[in-house]
Design a protein around this motif. Structure first.
Motif, PDB file in Angstrom:
ATOM      1  N   GLU A 112       0.585  -1.282  -0.711  1.00 45.38           N
ATOM      2  CA  GLU A 112      -0.243   0.140  -0.269  1.00 45.38           C
ATOM      3  C   GLU A 112       0.986   1.439  -0.099  1.00 45.38           C
ATOM      4  O   GLU A 112       0.904   2.079   0.887  1.00 45.38           O
ATOM      5  CB  GLU A 112      -1.100  -0.093   1.278  1.00 45.38           C
ATOM      6  CG  GLU A 112      -1.784   0.924   1.306  1.00 45.38           C
ATOM      7  CD  GLU A 112      -2.682   0.747  -0.242  1.00 45.38           C
ATOM      8  OE1 GLU A 112      -2.965   1.822  -1.111  1.00 45.38           O
ATOM      9  OE2 GLU A 112      -3.906   0.053  -0.525  1.00 45.38           O
ATOM     10  N   ASP A 114       0.611   4.187  -1.412  1.00 41.73           N
ATOM     11  CA  ASP A 114      -0.420   5.223  -1.180  1.00 41.73           C
ATOM     12  C   ASP A 114      -0.177   5.511   0.931  1.00 41.73           C
ATOM     13  O   ASP A 114       0.106   6.706   1.002  1.00 41.73           O
ATOM     14  CB  ASP A 114      -1.739   5.120  -2.018  1.00 41.73           C
ATOM     15  CG  ASP A 114      -1.452   5.749  -3.286  1.00 41.73           C
ATOM     16  OD1 ASP A 114      -0.829   5.705  -3.948  1.00 41.73           O
ATOM     17  OD2 ASP A 114      -2.494   5.096  -3.178  1.00 41.73           O
ATOM     18  N   ILE A 118       1.169   8.746   2.968  1.00 42.97           N
ATOM     19  CA  ILE A 118      -0.023   9.620   3.605  1.00 42.97           C
ATOM     20  C   ILE A 118       0.772   9.737   5.320  1.00 42.97           C
ATOM     21  O   ILE A 118       0.933  10.893   5.873  1.00 42.97           O
ATOM     22  CB  ILE A 118      -1.218   8.975   3.762  1.00 42.97           C
ATOM     23  CG1 ILE A 118      -2.064   9.314   2.394  1.00 42.97           C
ATOM     24  CG2 ILE A 118      -2.098   9.457   4.486  1.00 42.97           C
ATOM     25  CD1 ILE A 118      -2.319  10.799   2.236  1.00 42.97           C
ATOM     26  N   PHE A 162      -6.776   9.019   3.643  1.00 40.95           N
ATOM     27  CA  PHE A 162      -6.283   8.192   2.922  1.00 40.95           C
ATOM     28  C   PHE A 162      -7.697   7.155   3.147  1.00 40.95           C
ATOM     29  O   PHE A 162      -8.109   6.987   1.440  1.00 40.95           O
ATOM     30  CB  PHE A 162      -5.033   7.451   3.843  1.00 40.95           C
ATOM     31  CG  PHE A 162      -5.227   5.805   3.397  1.00 40.95           C
ATOM     32  CD1 PHE A 162      -4.597   5.336   1.997  1.00 40.95           C
ATOM     33  CD2 PHE A 162      -5.806   4.973   3.730  1.00 40.95           C
ATOM     34  CE1 PHE A 162      -4.480   3.867   1.795  1.00 40.95           C
ATOM     35  CE2 PHE A 162      -5.190   3.633   2.711  1.00 40.95           C
ATOM     36  CZ  PHE A 162      -4.913   3.332   2.297  1.00 40.95           C
TER      37      PHE A 162
END
Length: 278
Positions: A112, A114, A118, A162
């Motif tokens: 993950e 992303d 974040i 997120f």
């Protein structure tokens, strides 16, 4: 509307985090890291309306956010006191780094990317706010409280971003600030200094009172700082209550946490709703 069993899910995440934190050598020399159950429940909020259990990957997402918070909190425990053994201080630093590495390890397993970006942003915000509070770099109390909120809530706020679900960001941020202010008040009562208390004194007290001895009980400076903290606590509590009364909170587990932390006389309609849902 059906809600997941948040207590059950929180237990699963708590156990998962406990297992990740276990290190027999560190356990000999430093206190076991504190796992804040309220934060776990807050991180579960975007999943509150899901049917059934959350996935293993989602458990890992929440656990990495918790490990990151624990790592940052662990670094705050490092002192320069000559009364604390050097080995213990060194291991506390290493423990914080170790807990941070667990965050990267678990996220790497989920692919993950992303979320890594974040939470990296959240780390930056937390560390910048810590530095700002340490330097006492604020024009007034409002600016200081904004920085404190950033320090306490950045990880959860960015996690909500997120998840593309910011419905609870304001009230959760205020609750985290409330909890921190209560801790700061306890520190002041125990005559323990903190970077936040020093920053608060700088923006709320005349220099003569700051020099009179903030940590000396019953001194004028101590009394004034305690009074400033009490006003801030009541102000944050009022903000949380307004948010609840406006009907912005729908998750029963969040209501339960808020009502236990900030007890007050609920409006009749809210009491009935809470009884029906919880």
């Amino acid at each position: 509307m059906k809600f997941i069993d948040c207590n059950h899910q929180a237990n699963i995440i708590h156990q998962y985090v406990e297992e990740q934190l276990h290190h027999s050598y560190l356990k000999e020399y430093i206190d076991h890291p504190y796992i804040d159950r309220d934060r776990i429940h807050f991180l579960l909020l975007p999943f509150a309306e899901a049917n059934g259990d959350i996935s293993l990957e989602e458990v890992q997402w929440i656990s990495t956010a918790m490990l990151l918070q624990i790592a940052l909190d662990t670094h705050e425990k490092v002192t320069n006191s000559e009364f604390d053994p050097l080995k213990e201080r060194q291991l506390t630093v290493l423990a914080g780094v170790y807990f941070s590495s667990l965050y990267y390890k678990i996220l790497a397993e989920t692919d993950e990317v992303d979320l890594i970006a974040i939470l990296a942003k959240a780390i930056k915000e937390v560390n910048e706010s810590k530095i700002s509070i340490y330097k006492g770099d604020h024009a007034d109390i409002t600016a200081l409280m904004k920085t404190l909120k950033k320090r306490e809530a950045s990880i959860i706020s960015n996690f909500f971003a997120f998840m593309d679900d910011s419905r609870w960001e304001e009230v959760v941020s205020d609750v985290l600030v409330y909890k921190k202010l209560i801790q700061e008040r306890s520190s002041l009562e125990e005559t323990e200094t903190t970077s936040f208390l020093q920053a608060l004194a700088k923006v709320s007290l005349p220099s003569a009172l700051r020099e009179s001895g903030l940590l000396k009980k019953k001194s004028e400076g101590h009394r004034h700082l305690l009074s400033s903290l009490d006003r801030l606590i009541e102000g944050v509590k009022a903000a949380v209550h307004r948010n609840m009364e406006d009907g912005g909170i729908v998750a029963p587990n969040l209501k339960k946490i808020v009502l236990e932390l900030l007890p007050y006389a609920e409006p009749r309609e809210m009491t009935k709703l809470y009884a029906e849902e919880g």
